[in-house]
Structures are given as structure tokens and as C-alpha cells.
Design a protein around this motif. Structure first.
Motif, PDB file in Angstrom:
ATOM      1  N   UNK A 167      22.425  90.000 -38.483  1.00 51.86           N
ATOM      2  CA  UNK A 167      22.877  88.607 -38.541  1.00 51.86           C
ATOM      3  C   UNK A 167      24.406  88.523 -38.645  1.00 51.86           C
ATOM      4  N   UNK A 168      24.975  87.541 -37.964  1.00 51.26           N
ATOM      5  CA  UNK A 168      26.418  87.290 -38.059  1.00 51.26           C
ATOM      6  C   UNK A 168      26.667  86.278 -39.186  1.00 51.26           C
ATOM      7  N   UNK A 183      32.238  89.882 -47.591  1.00 52.24           N
ATOM      8  CA  UNK A 183      33.508  90.604 -47.725  1.00 52.24           C
ATOM      9  C   UNK A 183      33.569  91.333 -49.067  1.00 52.24           C
ATOM     10  N   UNK A 206      42.496  90.257 -41.880  1.00 49.46           N
ATOM     11  CA  UNK A 206      42.156  91.456 -42.643  1.00 49.46           C
ATOM     12  C   UNK A 206      40.825  91.257 -43.382  1.00 49.46           C
ATOM     13  N   UNK A 207      40.611  90.041 -43.834  1.00 48.89           N
ATOM     14  CA  UNK A 207      39.370  89.720 -44.542  1.00 48.89           C
ATOM     15  C   UNK A 207      38.146  89.771 -43.639  1.00 48.89           C
ATOM     16  N   UNK A 208      38.377  89.697 -42.326  1.00 54.47           N
ATOM     17  CA  UNK A 208      37.244  89.746 -41.388  1.00 54.47           C
ATOM     18  C   UNK A 208      36.879  91.178 -41.010  1.00 54.47           C
ATOM     19  N   UNK A 218      35.928  93.986 -42.629  1.00 52.06           N
ATOM     20  CA  UNK A 218      34.655  94.603 -43.071  1.00 52.06           C
ATOM     21  C   UNK A 218      33.452  94.076 -42.291  1.00 52.06           C
ATOM     22  N   UNK A 219      33.399  92.763 -42.090  1.00 47.34           N
ATOM     23  CA  UNK A 219      32.263  92.183 -41.351  1.00 47.34           C
ATOM     24  C   UNK A 219      32.318  92.603 -39.883  1.00 47.34           C
ATOM     25  N   UNK A 246      30.866  95.922 -39.234  1.00 46.55           N
ATOM     26  CA  UNK A 246      29.405  95.905 -39.340  1.00 46.55           C
ATOM     27  C   UNK A 246      28.771  95.179 -38.156  1.00 46.55           C
ATOM     28  N   UNK A 247      29.590  94.526 -37.342  1.00 50.36           N
ATOM     29  CA  UNK A 247      29.053  93.741 -36.217  1.00 50.36           C
ATOM     30  C   UNK A 247      28.583  92.375 -36.679  1.00 50.36           C
ATOM     31  N   UNK A 248      29.110  91.885 -37.819  1.00 49.23           N
ATOM     32  CA  UNK A 248      28.603  90.632 -38.383  1.00 49.23           C
ATOM     33  C   UNK A 248      29.528  89.444 -38.152  1.00 49.23           C
ATOM     34  N   UNK A 249      30.614  89.646 -37.405  1.00 49.31           N
ATOM     35  CA  UNK A 249      31.479  88.499 -37.124  1.00 49.31           C
ATOM     36  C   UNK A 249      30.912  87.715 -35.935  1.00 49.31           C
ATOM     37  N   UNK A 250      31.172  86.412 -35.926  1.00 52.55           N
ATOM     38  CA  UNK A 250      30.768  85.582 -34.785  1.00 52.55           C
ATOM     39  C   UNK A 250      31.733  85.867 -33.626  1.00 52.55           C
ATOM     40  N   UNK A 262      35.397  84.977 -34.012  1.00 49.98           N
ATOM     41  CA  UNK A 262      36.075  85.803 -35.022  1.00 49.98           C
ATOM     42  C   UNK A 262      36.355  87.204 -34.466  1.00 49.98           C
TER      43      UNK A 262
END
Lengths: 191, 240
Positions: free
Chosen positions: A152-153, A173, B7-9, B11-12, B15-19, B22
């Protein structure tokens, strides 16, 4: 793995030459590991078995896709399995498993002996990471696991959990940063 | 967007979790920020280790036997492909030799028919003969995902080249692959081609000058029919 058994690279070469016995050796070697990942994502015995078998059939048909220069075979196989299982999860329109939920169909744990032949060091680091995940506050662990094992995003997490987007982003985060800090403290981390 | 926000994006993103929007912002920022690149490396390694962070579970009894049965029903895709998609570099020379032989045979037939056709066939034969002994130049993928690769066979006089690609994603009908010859930063089109469903494609390139005068060759994805200049990053590239 017994020293007399051919290594993964040799087996992959034999598979690309059409040797079905080589695939069965590889299947025997990795089926538990692949099934563990498929079951972690899908939480369903039948679907996990189908995904496991599909991964090996694809290896049989497209074995040349693995590039030894880009990492260990076991990590590549698990990565392929994770994506295949997440695809199946979406295709079946199933909800990803949330940390803390109990499974309806608990599975028999495999002995370490059955799994260690794959890649001792990676397995050890991964299992340590699993314990570190359990140390996270449950709301952070939930989003980390849903993102990783549910695919999931940010916006999908917000919709799934019914939380504001900013809250989800903050939890993910914080969770990942804490996990990284724990992980960097592990002596064998970053190897 | 500010550095701290991007920078806060990271980590996500690892993991492949950004839209998608982003991810786009992160990818635009990374080339200019070594701090974020280092952070991304850490989080990517963490994500790799998480692959092994699953509870060990025994696969159902009899799984290998069921696999064996499925295997008997599923032949390798290799055996199901048309013969020409299985050509690799090692087979290219004999395949071209066979093509020459066919051309020569057909030439013999046509020689008796018209002088014009004879001249044309002889030209084709010499074209393939020039490529049989040609040295190979390899094209590398920009970001290899599925084993994309290419080989260029250039004739000794540099008048033409045969471009062969393998493992390339098939494109939708409104897109095509386009070859670019690069000289001093200028790009000259070498032609367009498409690939089979198995990712194999061929193109004969006839440059305006000798190939020796070009620095490199690249392949990009362009709108069907080709473009006058590249509109997307190269997917394969190699120095000539």
C-alpha cells in the motif's frame, strides 16, 4: 545445503537449458522460504500455495531474468514472490493482513534447518529485523507492515485505515526511521 | 518542495510506498542531493533485509510432487518461442550466413530474369556479408529491469550497422523504439523498430556518414513513427 549439491547458479543454468530436475532441486531448496513470504502477504493456504508454484513455473519459463550481478538469488526470489503475492492480493480484492490480527489458519512453523540452507546471513538479519519490528509501537508497525507486505502507498494506507494522510505519512516515516536506527545498532546490520 | 520535506519521503520511497507524484518529486531531487542518496541506500538495504523478516512456515505436504506434475504440463517458454526470437549473439553469425545462402540462391534465380534485380540482390548479399565479420558493440540498459540488452554489428567501412536487442518490453501501438546516433551532443535518428512479444528486435542502420564519426548510440521510446529529437531518456546506450 550439502556440499555435493549443485549451487543455485549451476541449477539456474540447467533450468534455462530445460532441465526439469534442476527446477525440482531448487523447489525443494526454496519452497518453504517462498511459501513463507506468500503466506505472510496472503494469509491463505490455497492462495499461498498457488503463488509459490507460479513463482517456480515462471522461473522455469523465464529463468534468464535473474541477474547474478544484482544480488543473491534467495533475495531476488523473495522479492519476486512478494510482488506476485501482492498482485494476487489485489486481484482477489482481499484486504492486506494487519499486524496484531490472529490468523484463522495458523501454519506449522518450519524448522530453522529447513530454511537456513538458503542464505544464513540474510536470514539471520531478517529474523532480527522481525523482532525489531515487534518493538515498534503498534500503530507504526501496522503501517510499515501494510506498506511492505500489503503493497500500500501513503494514500492507500490512509484510505485503508481511515486516517488522515498526514497521520499515515508521519507514522510510516517514524516507524521506518526507528527501524533503521535499531537496525544500524545490530552488529551485522548494513553488511 | 523543500529538502527536509523530500528527505522525509525517502524511507517510504525506498519501501515503494510513496504515491506517484511523491515518487516523481523524490526522483527529481536525488541527482542533486548526496545526503538523500545516502539515506536511500540505507533504507533500500533495510527493505532488502525485510524480505527475510517473515515467520518461517512449512510449505504444505506434497508441494514438490504437485510442482512436478505442473512441470510436466508446462514446457519452457524457450521451446514455445518462434525460432527467430531465440537468436543470440552466438547464433547470429550462422543465422546471417543462412540468410546469405538464401539470398544467393534467390539471386541465382533472379539473375536469369532481369539485370536490375540481379544488381539489387548482389547489393543485399554484400550487405549481409559485410555484417557477418563485423565486430560487436554492446548496448547497456539505463536501468536494467528485465535483462534488456543490445548488440550492434557495424560493417568495417562504417556504412551500416545491424542493431539487435533482447529482453526489451513490448510497447503499446502508439509507441516505438528509435535508434539515435550521437556526435558532439547532436542526435541523428538511425531509424525506428518494434520488438516481438518476447522482447527481440532488429534494425539495419544506415548512417549519413561513417559510423566511426559518431561517439555513441542510444535507443529511446518515442511516439509511433519516431521523433525528430529524443523525447524520453535512453533505455539502451553504448559507445561506438
Amino acid at each position: 545445503m550439502a556440499s555435493s549439491e549443485p549451487d543455485d547458479g549451476v541449477l539456474l543454468q540447467r533450468i534455462s537449458a530445460g532441465d526439469g530436475d534442476a527446477l525440482l532441486i531448487l523447489h525443494k531448496r526454496y519452497a518453504n522460504l517462498v511459501y513463507s513470504m506468500a503466506w505472510r502477504v496472503l494469509q491463505d493456504v490455497g492462495l499461498a500455495e498457488e503463488v509459490t508454484q507460479d513463482v517456480f513455473i515462471k522461473l522455469w519459463q523465464q529463468g534468464q531474468r535473474y541477474d547474478a550481478g544484482r544480488g543473491r538469488f534467495s533475495a531476488w526470489l523473495l522479492s519476486v514472490t512478494r510482488f506476485a503475492a501482492i498482485d494476487r492480493l489485489r486481484h482477489e480484492d482481499r484486504r492486506p493482513f494487519v499486524a496484531g490480527q490472529s490468523s484463522d489458519d495458523p501454519q506449522a512453523p518450519a524448522s530453522l534447518e529447513q530454511l537456513l540452507p538458503t542464505d544464513h546471513a540474510s536470514w539471520e538479519r531478517g529474523q532480527h529485523l522481525r523482532l525489531l519490528l515487534e518493538q515498534l509501537p503498534v500503530e507504526q508497525r501496522q503501517v510499515v507492515e501494510l506498506a511492505y507486505f500489503g503493497g500500500l502507498t501513503h494514500s492507500e494506507l490512509a484510505s485503508y485505515l481511515g486516517l488522515p494522510l498526514g497521520t499515515v505519512k508521519g507514522r510510516l516515516r517514524l516507524g521506518l526511521e526507528k527501524l533503521r536506527s535499531f537496525w544500524l545498532e545490530v552488529p551485522e546490520g548494513r553488511q | 518542495m523543500e529538502h527536509e520535506t523530500i528527505e522525509g519521503l525517502i524511507p517510504a520511497y525506498a519501501l515503494g510506498a510513496t504515491d506517484p507524484d511523491e515518487s516523481h518529486v523524490v526522483e527529481e531531487h536525488l541527482p542533486s542531493c548526496s545526503q538523500c542518496r545516502a539515506l536511500l541506500v540505507d533504507h533500500r538495504m533495510l527493505a532488502d533485509d525485510m524480505l527475510f523478516a517473515v515467520s518461517p512456515i512449512s510449505a504444505p505436504f506434497g508441494l514438490t510432487e504437485r510442482m512436478q506434475k505442473r512441470l510436466e504440463l508446462a514446457r519452457p517458454a524457450e521451446a514455445q518461442r518462434p525460432w527467430w526470437t531465440r537468436l543470440r549473439r552466438g547464433l547470429l553469425v550462422p543465422a546471417l550466413a543462412a540468410a546469405i545462402l538464401l539470398l544467393v540462391v534467390s539471386n541465382v534465380y533472379w539473375i536469369g530474369r532481369t539485370q536490375g534485380l540481379e544488381r539489387r540482390a548482389t547489393t543485399q548479399t554484400s550487405t549481409f556479408e559485410a555484417l557477418v565479420d563485423a565486430p560487436a558493440v554492446y548496448l547497456q540498459a539505463n536501468t536494467a529491469v528485465a535483462g534488456e540488452q543490445g548488440v550492434v554489428y557495424a560493417s568495417s567501412d562504417g556504412a551500416l550497422a545491424l542493431v539487435c536487442v533482447y529482453g526489451m518490453p513490448a510497447l503499446p501501438a502508439d509507441k516505438t523504439y528509435q535508434v539515435w546516433l550521437v556526435k558532439d551532443g547532436r542526435r541523428e535518428s538511425g531509424g525506428v523498430f518494434n520488438v516481438s512479444e518476447y522482447g527481440f528486435g532488429l534494425l539495419v542502420v544506415r548512417p549519413q556518414g561513417s559510423l566511426d564519426g559518431y561517439d555513441s548510440m542510444g535507443i529511446s521510446v518515442e511516439p509511433a513513427g519516431g521523433s525528430s529529437a529524443p523525447t524520453s531518456p535512453h533505455v539502451l546506450r553504448g559507445s561506438l
